[in-house]
Scaffold this active site. Sequence first.
Site, PDB file in Angstrom:
ATOM      1  N   THR A 190     110.424  52.594  47.986  1.00  5.66           N
ATOM      2  CA  THR A 190     110.121  51.571  46.996  1.00  5.66           C
ATOM      3  C   THR A 190     108.721  50.848  47.410  1.00  5.66           C
ATOM      4  OG1 THR A 190     111.184  49.861  48.122  1.00  5.66           O
ATOM      5  CG2 THR A 190     112.599  51.260  46.610  1.00  5.66           C
ATOM      6  N   GLY A 191     107.699  50.490  46.238  1.00  4.32           N
ATOM      7  CA  GLY A 191     106.607  49.957  46.500  1.00  4.32           C
ATOM      8  C   GLY A 191     105.737  51.095  47.047  1.00  4.32           C
ATOM      9  N   GLY A 192     105.883  52.161  46.447  1.00  2.14           N
ATOM     10  CA  GLY A 192     105.174  53.534  46.775  1.00  2.14           C
ATOM     11  C   GLY A 192     103.945  53.879  46.229  1.00  2.14           C
ATOM     12  N   SER A 224     100.944  52.176  45.981  1.00  9.28           N
ATOM     13  CA  SER A 224     100.020  51.824  46.664  1.00  9.28           C
ATOM     14  C   SER A 224     100.020  51.336  48.243  1.00  9.28           C
ATOM     15  CB  SER A 224      99.095  50.444  45.729  1.00  9.28           C
ATOM     16  OG  SER A 224     100.125  49.342  46.200  1.00  9.28           O
ATOM     17  N   GLY A 225      99.201  50.935  48.935  1.00  3.65           N
ATOM     18  CA  GLY A 225      99.272  50.329  50.027  1.00  3.65           C
ATOM     19  C   GLY A 225     100.109  51.256  51.072  1.00  3.65           C
ATOM     20  N   TYR A 268     107.211  33.092  52.482  1.00  2.00           N
ATOM     21  CA  TYR A 268     106.878  34.624  52.694  1.00  2.00           C
ATOM     22  C   TYR A 268     107.593  34.999  54.011  1.00  2.00           C
ATOM     23  CZ  TYR A 268     104.793  39.186  54.055  1.00  2.00           C
ATOM     24  OH  TYR A 268     104.425  40.446  54.262  1.00  2.00           O
TER      25      TYR A 268
END
Length: 263
Positions: free
Chosen positions: A28-30, A32-33, A166
Amino acid sequence: MPATTATTTAAAALKHQPKYEGKNVVITGGSSGLGLATAQLLVDEGARVLITGRDRAALDAAREQLGPNAVAVRSDASSLPEIDALADRVKAEFGTVDALFANAGVNGFAPFEATTEELFDQVLTVNAKGPYFTVQKLAPLLAEGSGVVLTTSVANVLGLPALSAYAASKAAVRSMTRGLARELLPRGIRVNAVSPGPIDSGILEKTMPADVAARTKAQMAADNPMLRMGTPAEIARAVAFLAFDATFTTGTELAVDGGGSQL
């Protein structure tokens, strides 16, 4: 063909056998970065990878970069209905999963006095609620011996300015890493966390003016014991280690931070 030549050829073929061939991975969140760097490493080593993100254009670009062994699915990690839909898609694509990198997250730069309820809720929802329910919904698809990796941060052990919400979200992820590791242990599933320090992932350039980002990066490098920032590829190697190679490790957090949280 002489015997020595045949032996050399066979040895070379064995040496270059893709390390993760036949493995199914969800990130997941794949798009970018750190997530994209991890997807690239795993695809290059033979894995099939399903990546998620919220930006369709970024997903399409990542899918083109990664090639035919990658599937790109638009999914919001803060939405339970979308996480449910993701689980259905993963089941249809893979059947079973060998590794899950629950990496989707957001930054929340704001001084304590200026942190709004909206920002606090967004950061905690995406960074803590998101990975918790992503693991819950995908757990039935995880094969015995599989590895789950969560993304924490050195902010969960350091008092850094303008990152209180955060940091709290990442401390929650650190705690759930232990809890989920214990609860999934009977199924032979390991759960660990990677804790990035200052990584030059491009996020600063996306959230700050160029000159401010450059000064911030220079200061972060100067403050680090290794006198530099890390790279997404260095995080990717740590994630792959935890997901596949750290077979006697669960519930732990691996700091990849140039020593910043340790020295």
